[in-house]
Design a protein around this motif. Structure first.
Motif, PDB file in Angstrom:
ATOM      1  N   CYS A  54       0.819  -1.212   0.000  1.00  0.00           N
ATOM      2  CA  CYS A  54       0.000   0.000   0.000  1.00  0.00           C
ATOM      3  C   CYS A  54       0.854   1.265   0.000  1.00  0.00           C
ATOM      4  CB  CYS A  54      -0.989   0.002   1.161  1.00  0.00           C
ATOM      5  SG  CYS A  54      -0.231   0.050   2.759  1.00  0.00           S
ATOM      6  N   PHE A  56       2.990   2.399   2.080  1.00  0.00           N
ATOM      7  CA  PHE A  56       3.312   3.017   3.361  1.00  0.00           C
ATOM      8  C   PHE A  56       4.811   2.970   3.603  1.00  0.00           C
ATOM      9  CE2 PHE A  56       3.133   3.574   7.979  1.00  0.00           C
ATOM     10  CZ  PHE A  56       2.199   4.575   8.062  1.00  0.00           C
ATOM     11  N   GLN A  76      -0.808   7.592  -5.903  1.00  0.00           N
ATOM     12  CA  GLN A  76      -2.063   7.476  -5.165  1.00  0.00           C
ATOM     13  C   GLN A  76      -3.194   6.946  -6.029  1.00  0.00           C
ATOM     14  OE1 GLN A  76      -1.884  11.834  -4.764  1.00  0.00           O
ATOM     15  NE2 GLN A  76      -4.100  11.747  -4.936  1.00  0.00           N
ATOM     16  N   ARG A  79      -3.258   3.245  -6.199  1.00  0.00           N
ATOM     17  CA  ARG A  79      -3.625   2.619  -4.924  1.00  0.00           C
ATOM     18  C   ARG A  79      -5.051   2.921  -4.505  1.00  0.00           C
ATOM     19  NH1 ARG A  79      -0.894   4.958  -1.263  1.00  0.00           N
ATOM     20  NH2 ARG A  79       0.572   6.170  -2.486  1.00  0.00           N
ATOM     21  N   ARG A  80      -5.773   3.628  -5.363  1.00  0.00           N
ATOM     22  CA  ARG A  80      -7.170   3.923  -5.055  1.00  0.00           C
ATOM     23  C   ARG A  80      -7.973   2.633  -4.858  1.00  0.00           C
ATOM     24  NH1 ARG A  80     -10.476   8.318  -5.631  1.00  0.00           N
ATOM     25  NH2 ARG A  80      -8.764   9.566  -6.407  1.00  0.00           N
ATOM     26  N   LEU A  82      -6.976  -0.062  -3.425  1.00  0.00           N
ATOM     27  CA  LEU A  82      -6.587  -0.838  -2.240  1.00  0.00           C
ATOM     28  C   LEU A  82      -7.342  -0.373  -1.000  1.00  0.00           C
ATOM     29  CD1 LEU A  82      -2.681  -0.911  -2.543  1.00  0.00           C
ATOM     30  CD2 LEU A  82      -4.304  -2.659  -3.289  1.00  0.00           C
ATOM     31  N   ILE A 107     -12.457   9.609   1.778  1.00  0.00           N
ATOM     32  CA  ILE A 107     -11.037   9.539   1.395  1.00  0.00           C
ATOM     33  C   ILE A 107     -10.872   8.719   0.115  1.00  0.00           C
ATOM     34  CG2 ILE A 107      -8.807   8.569   2.089  1.00  0.00           C
ATOM     35  CD1 ILE A 107      -9.583   9.369   4.989  1.00  0.00           C
ATOM     36  N   HIS A 108     -11.716   7.683  -0.023  1.00  0.00           N
ATOM     37  CA  HIS A 108     -11.642   6.840  -1.227  1.00  0.00           C
ATOM     38  C   HIS A 108     -12.415   7.441  -2.393  1.00  0.00           C
ATOM     39  CE1 HIS A 108      -9.500   3.082  -0.095  1.00  0.00           C
ATOM     40  NE2 HIS A 108      -9.682   3.600   1.112  1.00  0.00           N
TER      41      HIS A 108
ATOM     42  N   ILE B 281      -5.366   5.045   5.833  1.00  0.00           N
ATOM     43  CA  ILE B 281      -5.648   6.134   4.883  1.00  0.00           C
ATOM     44  C   ILE B 281      -4.692   6.070   3.698  1.00  0.00           C
ATOM     45  CG2 ILE B 281      -5.568   8.641   4.603  1.00  0.00           C
ATOM     46  CD1 ILE B 281      -6.473   8.841   7.558  1.00  0.00           C
ATOM     47  N   LEU B 282      -3.421   5.805   3.991  1.00  0.00           N
ATOM     48  CA  LEU B 282      -2.432   5.804   2.913  1.00  0.00           C
ATOM     49  C   LEU B 282      -2.533   4.578   2.023  1.00  0.00           C
ATOM     50  CD1 LEU B 282       0.661   7.205   4.825  1.00  0.00           C
ATOM     51  CD2 LEU B 282      -0.567   8.301   2.957  1.00  0.00           C
ATOM     52  N   GLY B 284      -5.104   3.833   0.615  1.00  0.00           N
ATOM     53  CA  GLY B 284      -6.019   4.277  -0.435  1.00  0.00           C
ATOM     54  C   GLY B 284      -5.381   5.359  -1.272  1.00  0.00           C
ATOM     55  N   PRO B 285      -6.197   6.250  -1.756  1.00  0.00           N
ATOM     56  CA  PRO B 285      -5.676   7.257  -2.686  1.00  0.00           C
ATOM     57  C   PRO B 285      -4.949   8.423  -2.022  1.00  0.00           C
ATOM     58  CG  PRO B 285      -8.031   7.506  -2.431  1.00  0.00           C
ATOM     59  CD  PRO B 285      -7.668   6.289  -1.668  1.00  0.00           C
ATOM     60  N   ALA B 286      -5.041   8.548  -0.711  1.00  0.00           N
ATOM     61  CA  ALA B 286      -4.451   9.728  -0.067  1.00  0.00           C
ATOM     62  C   ALA B 286      -2.933   9.633  -0.022  1.00  0.00           C
ATOM     63  CB  ALA B 286      -4.992   9.862   1.346  1.00  0.00           C
ATOM     64  N   THR B 287      -2.292  10.787  -0.029  1.00  0.00           N
ATOM     65  CA  THR B 287      -0.825  10.826   0.077  1.00  0.00           C
ATOM     66  C   THR B 287      -0.425  11.444   1.414  1.00  0.00           C
ATOM     67  OG1 THR B 287      -0.666  13.029  -0.858  1.00  0.00           O
ATOM     68  CG2 THR B 287      -0.626  11.193  -2.405  1.00  0.00           C
ATOM     69  N   ARG B 288       0.846  11.275   1.736  1.00  0.00           N
ATOM     70  CA  ARG B 288       1.353  11.893   2.965  1.00  0.00           C
ATOM     71  C   ARG B 288       1.161  13.406   2.917  1.00  0.00           C
ATOM     72  NH1 ARG B 288       4.138   7.532   1.692  1.00  0.00           N
ATOM     73  NH2 ARG B 288       5.254   6.324   3.273  1.00  0.00           N
ATOM     74  N   GLN B 290      -1.044  15.110   1.374  1.00  0.00           N
ATOM     75  CA  GLN B 290      -2.454  15.477   1.587  1.00  0.00           C
ATOM     76  C   GLN B 290      -2.823  15.403   3.062  1.00  0.00           C
ATOM     77  OE1 GLN B 290      -4.110  12.710  -1.271  1.00  0.00           O
ATOM     78  NE2 GLN B 290      -4.773  14.386  -2.589  1.00  0.00           N
TER      79      GLN B 290
END
Lengths: 308, 445
Positions: A54, A56, A76, A79-80, A82, A107-108, B281-282, B284-288, B290
């Motif tokens: 993901c 991270f 991003q 990874r939408r 996931l 968020i998604h 959160i990360l 998914g589509p969000a970035t650090r 954001q």
């Protein structure tokens, strides 16, 4: 390997933290709609692998592809699709259950109407619809765990040991929820160190330890290939000494209270042991063959128990 | 007994492991002791020092110069009597220039004492003029009190012993007659007897004893009234007519608690990290980026709302907003302050490893910045070197300067652009450091 199109592919993924090699040259391909399990003890690298998936934690080397497209650590959009259920209860516990879903849905990128529709469906499926407006901090541990696993509309659900510390009732609810999602086509990656969870849920399993995938295949094939992963129990009875002596050359022999347990080596010949029993007029019941299990396979592959 | 000892030992161990508690227990109060010590016990007196006092000497005599000299020897004041000219020369201050300074740079210059040409034109006593901008009532009282003390102690004997003012024997007699009347009126007694005492002493003795003058200047109502009749100080308030001095405290508390609330909000990043929420959160589509920017915008908006609510509350309670024209500049300085305070909170979160560390460090820095920046008490109470060399490094200083400029002096947008500019620059600089630290740190690992 499955014939379906891969939704997630890893090639040569390695990750180190200082001198600790968390992942070593991991290659993997997950098919669309698959329920895939990572089985390994604590510290094997399962969670790190999901974090690399993901984005991270970026991998030191290797490539990740989602739906055929290479994914950079900061991509991003890729990874939408996931959704991660971390080991921790990753919930805003001062918010209500429905508001948590609204946050994660937003968020998604889901619209308000879709979140409301999907939220009801998801909360009903884990038995929390009636408690949707209650603050999460007032939930029991099991209820939190159930809420923790629901995410609105990912294509790939990554579950990192989602049943840690869960009561049997909630555990079953989680299993049924995940099985239901998978039946409807959702791809699920599931890490666990509970053999029985992997056996129940996952059609394909990777056994991982020290950051390396030791075996990866469908469960039945793993067990079949692990024929030598069976165990032979030799009852401690008068006249059995020649059998024990012969067994000693066929693998590791472990003395227990009432039996000798033979963990077979590569040269196991059960027929030789049965022949000795017959030669000495002993009962076949003194020799039992225990079928291979994932735990046995893990022991065979790593030389240690799954929960060490 | 062993059980109790074990339990006590356990509590000490837990306390020592909680670094925030240790800091709050020892370091913060020590720091406050130091700060308040600097403020209230600096030098050999307990009063403020270095307050700029512009002195315009229109008399330009030896005696008036001597009076200015007395003022210059008073630690409270930083007396300025000259201005620089374009050609590098200097010239004595004139009333127009000094008044202009008071109006154009009220943050630096708040008091002008004029020794006017008609210093001696009064029927009885001396004339002075004081232009002032009482931004802070405490400062104003202190300044005027000390000014009176210096004048009462020194001007009068100078005057009486001087020939240059053209006092004839008749004038001296007349003065002593009137003075004895004044003293008898305020303190009782027979004017004739008092006058006779003057004659016996050669003079009433005030000139020979500054101590009596100090008494007169510092306070008892009878004597100060009497001396008040001898000194006519014509006061002109340049700014703040009709303003409520509560502006200082409303602004101060608003800025200080803005820092507390925003550093707390920013350090909630740690809570989310510990709960695994960033992982979720990360994935998914969000970035650090954001996540960090969303936190910045949330804190900034929260701070702005907090400021506006507190100013509204202050207005309802004390009427600190006196004109609709103040609203836009107040909004702008509030936005700049909220942005700088938010960036400060983000920097704290980026520097600390845990929320407890962030809170401990935050408390320490916020109290320090608030004390040195003028939020806890007026800046004039600080020693001059702190006001000059340390306070400007606190974002609180610029926020307070801008807020007071709007609330006290009705400064418009253009006039507070320097303060807004500094706050925005501070916000940009420390936010850049914070983002760099977040990238290097382990918040998202």
């Amino acid at each position: 390997m499955t014939a379906s199109k891969p939704i997630l592919e890893l090639t040569g993924i390695s990750k180190s933290f200082g001198s600790i090699h968390a992942l070593r040259e991991v290659d993997l391909s997950i098919a669309t709609g698959e329920f895939f399990g990572f089985l390994g003890p604590n510290g094997a690298g399962k969670s790190t692998l999901l974090k690399v998936f993901c984005g991270f934690q970026p991998a030191d080397t290797g490539e990740i592809r989602i739906k055929g497209q290479p994914v950079a650590a900061d991509d991003q959009q890729a990874r939408r699709s996931l959704g991660l259920v971390p080991q921790e209860l990753a919930l805003y516990d001062r918010l209500s259950a429905i508001n948590n879903l609204r946050v994660f849905g937003g968020i998604h990128g889901l619209g308000r109407a879709r979140i409301e529709e999907k939220g009801r469906e998801l909360l009903e499926s884990v038995g929390l619809w009636e408690r949707r407006n209650d603050r999460v901090k007032d939930f029991s541990g099991g209820m939190k765990r159930r809420l923790n696993i629901i995410l609105p509309e990912p294509d790939i659900l990554l579950c990192d040991e989602p049943t840690v510390g869960v009561d049997p009732q909630s555990r079953n609810a989680i299993f049924e929820f995940l099985e239901n999602l998978n039946r409807r086509g959702l791809t699920i990656l599931y890490t666990t160190h509970y053999m029985e969870e992997a056996e129940r849920l996952c059609r394909r399993i990777a056994i991982i330890d020290h950051g390396k995938i030791l075996a990866c295949d469908k469960q039945d094939r793993l067990l079949a290939d692990a024929g030598s992963g069976c165990e032979v129990l030799i009852k401690k009875a008068p006249g059995m000494e020649p059998v024990v002596e012969a067994a000693g050359g066929q693998g590791e022999l472990i003395e227990e209270d009432l039996t000798w347990r033979l963990v077979p080596g590569p040269g196991l010949r059960l027929s030789r042991l049965y022949a000795i029993i017959e030669e000495h007029g002993l009962s076949h019941e003194h020799l039992q063959v225990r079928q291979p299990s994932l735990e046995g396979l893990f022991l065979q592959l790593t030389g240690r128990k799954l929960r060490d | 007994m062993n059980t109790i000892l074990s339990l006590v030992k356990k509590d000490f161990l837990l306390f020592w492991k909680d670094k925030t508690a240790v800091v709050l227990t020892f370091a913060v109060p020590m720091l406050l002791i130091v700060i308040f010590g600097i403020i209230f016990m600096s030098g050999d007196n307990s009063g403020p020092s270095g307050i700029r006092l512009l002195v315009v000497d229109e008399v330009q005599s030896e005696e008036s110069a001597e009076l200015v000299g007395f003022l210059q020897r008073e630690d409270t004041f930083n007396v300025l009597t000259e201005r620089n000219l374009a050609d590098g020369e200097t010239a004595p201050l004139d009333r127009d220039y000094a008044g202009q300074l008071l109006r154009t740079d009220p943050g630096s210059y708040r008091y002008v004492l004029i020794l006017p040409e008609n210093l001696m034109d009064a029927d009885f006593g001396l004339n002075f003029e004081l232009l002032y901008n009482p931004q802070n009532p405490v400062e104003n009282n202190i300044v005027q009190g000390i000014l009176q003390k210096v004048l009462f102690s020194n001007a009068f004997p100078l005057l009486m012993n001087s020939e240059s003012y053209g006092l004839t024997d008749e004038m001296r007699d007349s003065f002593d007659d009137e003075l004895s009347e004044v003293i008898a009126r305020h303190f009782g007694g027979d004017p004739e007897e008092i006058r006779a005492q003057f004659d016996a002493d050669g003079f009433w003795g005030l000139g020979g004893s500054s101590g009596e003058g100090e008494e007169g200047g510092s306070g008892e109502s009878g004597s100060s009234d009497a001396l008040g009749e001898l000194f006519n100080i014509e006061k002109t308030q340049v700014y703040g007519e009709g303003k409520n001095p509560a502006s200082q405290s409303v602004g101060g508390w608003a800025v200080m608690f803005l820092l507390f609330s925003l550093s707390g909000a920013a350090s909630s990043l740690f809570e989310e990290r510990e709960a695994g929420l960033f992982l979720r959160i990360l994935s998914g589509p969000a970035t650090r980026a954001q996540i960090l920017w969303s936190k910045f915008f949330f804190c900034g908006l929260l701070g702005l709302i907090q400021m506006l609510v507190l100013f509204t509350f202050g207005h309802l309670l004390y009427g600190i907003i006196t004109s609709p024209a103040q609203l836009l500049p107040l909004l702008l300085i509030s936005i700049a302050t909220a942005a700088a305070a938010t960036a400060f909170g983000m920097l704290l979160a980026s520097l600390a490893q845990t929320q407890a560390q962030a809170n401990g460090l935050g408390t320490l820095l916020i109290l320090t910045m608030s004390a040195f920046g003028g939020a806890m008490f007026p800046l004039f109470m600080m020693p001059e070197f702190i006001r000059t060399y340390i306070s400007p490094f606190s974002l609180v200083y610029w926020a307070m300067d801008g807020i007071l400029a709007v609330l006290w002096r009705d400064a418009g947008v253009l006039q507070i652009l320097p303060q807004i500019g500094v706050l925005c620059a501070v916000a940009a600089a420390i936010l850049a450091i914070a983002l760099w630290r977040f990238r290097k740190g382990d918040l998202f690992r």
